[in-house]
Design a protein around this motif. Structure first.
Motif, PDB file in Angstrom:
ATOM      1  N   ALA A 109      -3.969  19.152  21.779  1.00 28.00           N
ATOM      2  CA  ALA A 109      -3.377  20.324  22.431  1.00 28.00           C
ATOM      3  C   ALA A 109      -1.915  20.064  22.795  1.00 28.00           C
ATOM      4  N   VAL A 118       0.153  20.229  19.612  1.00 27.84           N
ATOM      5  CA  VAL A 118       0.353  21.621  19.206  1.00 27.84           C
ATOM      6  C   VAL A 118       1.373  22.305  20.120  1.00 27.84           C
ATOM      7  N   CYS A 128       4.845  23.892  18.940  1.00 29.94           N
ATOM      8  CA  CYS A 128       5.168  25.298  19.207  1.00 29.94           C
ATOM      9  C   CYS A 128       6.476  25.430  19.974  1.00 29.94           C
ATOM     10  N   VAL A 131      -2.147  29.648  22.121  1.00 32.23           N
ATOM     11  CA  VAL A 131      -2.324  28.614  21.109  1.00 32.23           C
ATOM     12  C   VAL A 131      -2.883  27.329  21.706  1.00 32.23           C
ATOM     13  N   SER A 190      -6.217  25.655  20.481  1.00 33.35           N
ATOM     14  CA  SER A 190      -6.171  24.339  19.832  1.00 33.35           C
ATOM     15  C   SER A 190      -7.090  23.347  20.526  1.00 33.35           C
ATOM     16  N   ALA A 247     -10.118  21.604  18.711  1.00 31.93           N
ATOM     17  CA  ALA A 247     -10.204  20.137  18.701  1.00 31.93           C
ATOM     18  C   ALA A 247     -11.524  19.634  19.269  1.00 31.93           C
TER      19      ALA A 247
END
Length: 460
Positions: free
Chosen positions: A18, A21, A25, A155, A159, A163
């Motif tokens: 996370a 990600v 982002c 997101v 994520s 995961a």
């Protein structure tokens, strides 16, 4: 509780994915935001400059036609920015000799775009207000930041949830590997789907467990076969040693034969424990009395104490075997005094030697390994048998070193449930009667095995 602990573990792979990600982002949003901001600013300056130049041209034509400076046309150099005049002097402008300059004040929200040119030897300029363009860019920046934050808010949790699937598979692999490490070689992951790295790891763990299980079974079969093959000639050797004339050499032979017989019997006992064929004859007994009788029969010097003894649900014969093995190990590998303490349903055996080696404390007793030279010599079977017998009777046996030196073995027996009629009946019989009956059953079992081995030998 474990699920909550796993969820709050910031070192978990879930949160690392996370975080990765989120960083990706943020980096993408920042890059896009900077590019859009610069592109919008460049377009705004270009449009503002073109607008200012167009207004300047119209104002100069009106000035030339009417002879009077129109509104918006600045003719005083003192009212113009210095950078604009500098550019005008250097003639770094567009076609027609006009130059532009974007004036952004240090404070305030009213920037301007200036356009200037030389008319009749004097500088003239116009000023175009760029406040609307600034507010538009700021609104665009705010919308981009809000959109980025909303995207992150969506997101990152998604994520983390995505995961969770590989994270759950990895936890299953870890649990199975832990069960295998603790001795459960039948544990398997059995991953049948996916062709990723986790599936490969699962297959490797299952293959390792199959290999270890096969090797362990081979070792157990070899130990049992060797012990059974040695038992018949050993009985003949024991009989022959008993017929020898009394002498010093005879005593030496009988002593070595006795050691060999003890080793073979230990190997047979270990093979039965490994095969899981041992069954406990449980009854309610006072553990202090059983331990006292075991120590008296062993004939070893031990300091025995007891406090607050409680009835225990156990097999007296196997308890006797465990206690004797622990005391013999303390005398053989430690130093006196050897102390045995019974408290409740816990039996503690301690010596005052060098203590257990680190390998034994970390991995437990291992057959044919005594651990360290300072603990003496031996086959390493005594503690292995004690641990196996403890599992048969449902007791726990742990090993530790005392802070002031010495090895400590702690045997915790199951506490008797007094509300069971069977428990009251077993307690009434007492430890001696129960042990005698168990030893009688064991003797019959051994006699049956001897007869069977003799028949097999004759048949062969």
């Amino acid at each position: 509780m474990n699920a909550v602990r796993d969820l709050l573990n910031w070192r978990s792979l879930r949160w690392k994915i996370a975080l990765l990600v989120a960083v990706a982002c943020c980096a993408m949003a920042l890059t896009i935001g900077v590019l859009v901001h610069r592109s919008t600013l460049a377009r705004s300056l270009n449009d503002g400059g073109a607008k200012a130049v167009s207004q300047l041209s119209e104002a100069v034509r009106d000035y030339e036609r009417n002879g009077v400076p129109p509104d918006g046309l600045e003719t005083s150099p003192e009212a113009m920015p210095g950078e604009l005049l500098h550019r005008l002097r250097d003639r770094q402008g567009t076609a027609g000799g006009a130059v532009t300059w974007y004036e952004a004040p240090d404070r305030g929200d009213h920037p301007s775009m200036w356009a200037a040119q030389t008319y009749r030897g004097r500088p003239v300029a116009v000023q175009v207000d760029m406040t609307s363009d600034l507010l538009t860019r700021r609104a665009l920046d705010r919308h981009m930041w809000k959109a980025s934050l909303i995207a992150l808010a969506v997101v990152v949790p998604v994520s983390a949830l995505v995961a969770e699937l590989p994270n759950r598979r990895l936890r299953r692999v870890a649990r199975t590997a832990g069960r295998i490490a603790s001795g459960d070689l039948t544990a398997r992951i059995e991953a049948r789907r996916g062709g990723d790295e986790i599936t490969a790891i699962s297959a490797a763990v299952d293959s390792m467990a199959d290999s270890l299980h096969g090797r362990l079974l081979t070792e157990q079969r070899f130990t049992a076969d060797v012990a059974h093959e040695l038992r018949t000639p050993l009985m003949g050797l024991v009989t022959a040693a008993g017929l020898l004339p009394e002498s010093e050499a005879t005593d030496l032979v009988r002593d070595r034969v006795g050691v060999l017989r003890t080793l073979v019997e230990d190997l047979l006992e270990i093979s039965r424990l490994d095969a899981g064929s041992e069954r406990a004859d449980l009854m309610t007994v006072p553990p202090a009395e059983v331990v006292e009788e075991s120590l008296a029969r062993a004939g070893l010097r031990v300091h025995l104490t007891s406090t607050d003894v409680l009835p225990a649900r156990t097999d007296p014969r196997r308890l006797d075997r465990i206690v004797v093995n622990l005391v013999v190990n303390a005398h053989r590998h430690g130093r006196p005094p050897v102390e045995v303490h019974v408290a409740g349903t816990t039996v503690t055996v301690r010596d005052h030697g060098e203590g257990f080696p680190p390998e034994l404390l970390a991995e437990g007793p291992q057959r044919f390994r005594t651990g360290a030279s300072e603990r003496g010599r031996g086959h390493g079977l005594g503690l292995t048998i004690a641990l196996g017998q403890a599992r048969v009777i449902g007791a726990s046996l742990s090993f530790a070193n005392a802070p002031d030196g010495g090895a400590v073995a702690t045997l915790t027996l199951p506490r008797a449930e007094k509300d069971k009629a069977e428990g009251r009946e077993g307690q009434g019989r007492g430890p001696s009667e129960g042990r005698a009956r168990a030893e009688k059953d064991e003797k019959h079992e051994k006699d049956d095995k001897d007869v069977k081995d003799e028949k097999d030998e004759k048949a062969g």
